[in-house]
Design a protein around this motif. Structure first.
Motif, PDB file in Angstrom:
ATOM      1  N   THR A 124      47.931  63.199  78.320  1.00  0.00           N
ATOM      2  CA  THR A 124      47.056  62.350  77.516  1.00  0.00           C
ATOM      3  C   THR A 124      46.349  63.210  76.491  1.00  0.00           C
ATOM      4  O   THR A 124      45.752  64.232  76.835  1.00  0.00           O
ATOM      5  CB  THR A 124      46.013  61.636  78.409  1.00  0.00           C
ATOM      6  OG1 THR A 124      46.698  60.861  79.391  1.00  0.00           O
ATOM      7  CG2 THR A 124      45.119  60.735  77.584  1.00  0.00           C
ATOM      8  N   VAL A 159      53.620  56.031  76.432  1.00  0.00           N
ATOM      9  CA  VAL A 159      53.135  54.943  77.279  1.00  0.00           C
ATOM     10  C   VAL A 159      52.049  54.164  76.555  1.00  0.00           C
ATOM     11  O   VAL A 159      52.008  52.937  76.614  1.00  0.00           O
ATOM     12  CB  VAL A 159      52.598  55.505  78.618  1.00  0.00           C
ATOM     13  CG1 VAL A 159      52.041  54.402  79.485  1.00  0.00           C
ATOM     14  CG2 VAL A 159      53.684  56.269  79.346  1.00  0.00           C
ATOM     15  N   ASP A 160      51.177  54.890  75.859  1.00  0.00           N
ATOM     16  CA  ASP A 160      50.053  54.248  75.177  1.00  0.00           C
ATOM     17  C   ASP A 160      49.708  55.074  73.947  1.00  0.00           C
ATOM     18  O   ASP A 160      49.731  56.304  73.993  1.00  0.00           O
ATOM     19  CB  ASP A 160      48.842  54.185  76.120  1.00  0.00           C
ATOM     20  CG  ASP A 160      47.635  53.526  75.477  1.00  0.00           C
ATOM     21  OD1 ASP A 160      47.804  52.463  74.862  1.00  0.00           O
ATOM     22  OD2 ASP A 160      46.521  54.091  75.597  1.00  0.00           O
ATOM     23  N   GLU A 161      49.399  54.387  72.862  1.00  0.00           N
ATOM     24  CA  GLU A 161      48.995  55.088  71.647  1.00  0.00           C
ATOM     25  C   GLU A 161      47.989  54.228  70.907  1.00  0.00           C
ATOM     26  O   GLU A 161      48.204  53.039  70.690  1.00  0.00           O
ATOM     27  CB  GLU A 161      50.198  55.370  70.753  1.00  0.00           C
ATOM     28  CG  GLU A 161      49.867  56.206  69.532  1.00  0.00           C
ATOM     29  CD  GLU A 161      51.098  56.594  68.740  1.00  0.00           C
ATOM     30  OE1 GLU A 161      50.944  57.340  67.767  1.00  0.00           O
ATOM     31  OE2 GLU A 161      52.211  56.145  69.085  1.00  0.00           O
ATOM     32  N   SER A 162      46.882  54.828  70.524  1.00  0.00           N
ATOM     33  CA  SER A 162      45.837  54.136  69.783  1.00  0.00           C
ATOM     34  C   SER A 162      45.684  54.829  68.429  1.00  0.00           C
ATOM     35  O   SER A 162      45.274  55.993  68.364  1.00  0.00           O
ATOM     36  CB  SER A 162      44.517  54.186  70.570  1.00  0.00           C
ATOM     37  OG  SER A 162      43.482  53.609  69.817  1.00  0.00           O
ATOM     38  N   SER A 171      44.049  58.295  70.566  1.00  0.00           N
ATOM     39  CA  SER A 171      44.534  58.809  71.829  1.00  0.00           C
ATOM     40  C   SER A 171      45.994  58.423  72.004  1.00  0.00           C
ATOM     41  O   SER A 171      46.486  57.494  71.358  1.00  0.00           O
ATOM     42  CB  SER A 171      43.714  58.268  73.004  1.00  0.00           C
ATOM     43  OG  SER A 171      43.900  56.864  73.110  1.00  0.00           O
ATOM     44  N   ALA A 172      46.662  59.141  72.873  1.00  0.00           N
ATOM     45  CA  ALA A 172      48.055  58.843  73.186  1.00  0.00           C
ATOM     46  C   ALA A 172      48.343  59.363  74.594  1.00  0.00           C
ATOM     47  O   ALA A 172      47.793  60.372  75.015  1.00  0.00           O
ATOM     48  CB  ALA A 172      48.999  59.491  72.189  1.00  0.00           C
ATOM     49  N   THR A 173      49.217  58.648  75.283  1.00  0.00           N
ATOM     50  CA  THR A 173      49.657  59.048  76.615  1.00  0.00           C
ATOM     51  C   THR A 173      51.181  59.069  76.609  1.00  0.00           C
ATOM     52  O   THR A 173      51.804  58.074  76.243  1.00  0.00           O
ATOM     53  CB  THR A 173      49.140  58.073  77.697  1.00  0.00           C
ATOM     54  OG1 THR A 173      47.717  58.030  77.629  1.00  0.00           O
ATOM     55  CG2 THR A 173      49.566  58.529  79.074  1.00  0.00           C
TER      56      THR A 173
END
Length: 174
Positions: A124, A159-162, A171-173
């Motif tokens: 992350t 998985v996740d990106e803002s 942020s990013a995962t």
């Protein structure tokens, strides 16, 4: 040909040092003991234990096999170099270079030989405080890690990106 013989001996010596650090002989003994356990008639009576032993044996064999092959190849090259046949010189030099490259690649793999290095990872990245510059930096780090993973042959997925307001990411995962 004397130079090739010396190069082969140096490569064999380097390989022996790496195998000593790897505790290759101990791992070979462990692999042999595990193979003997799996050949026992009542081995599969306790299926949970049998599965653990089989998994350990398979993992150990996958780790040892490239080293066994390289050790055999280097020993053959040393013997061929001792013969001193000039007609083999070009081919032998090529094989020595190839074996040296294999050793370098296997040494690189040892960097990831810890107890948890074969597990998946969740990474992350967060921009934190710093506004647009921090968000831009976080995006650069994300690209860097993704490229490193790709170059190393690892599979990744975001998985996740803002996204940031102006540039970069918050942020990013992966």
């Amino acid at each position: 040909m004397n130079g090739l013989e010396k190069d082969a001996e140096v490569l064999a010596s380097e390989l022996a040092g790496v195998l000593k650090q790897l505790k290759f002989d101990e791992l070979e003994k462990e692999a042999g003991a595990l193979a003997q356990q799996t050949s026992e008639p009542d081995f599969w009576q306790d299926s949970a234990r049998a599965q653990l032993v089989s998994q350990r044996q398979a993992k150990l064999e996958r780790r040892l096999e490239p080293w066994r092959e390289l050790k055999k190849e280097v020993n053959e090259l040393v013997e061929l170099a001792k013969i001193g046949d000039a007609s083999l010189e070009k081919d032998l030099a090529s094989q020595l270079a190839n074996a040296s490259q294999k050793l370098a690649a296997l040494k690189d793999e040892l960097k990831l030989a810890g107890p948890y290095d074969d597990h998946d990872v969740i990474l992350t990245l967060s921009a934190g405080a710093g506004g647009t510059d921090a968000q831009d930096w976080a995006e650069m780090l994300l690209r860097m890690y993704l490229r490193f993973a790709e170059k190393s042959g690892w599979r990744t997925s975001i998985v996740d990106e803002s996204a940031g307001e102006e540039a970069g990411i918050k942020s990013a995962t992966i």
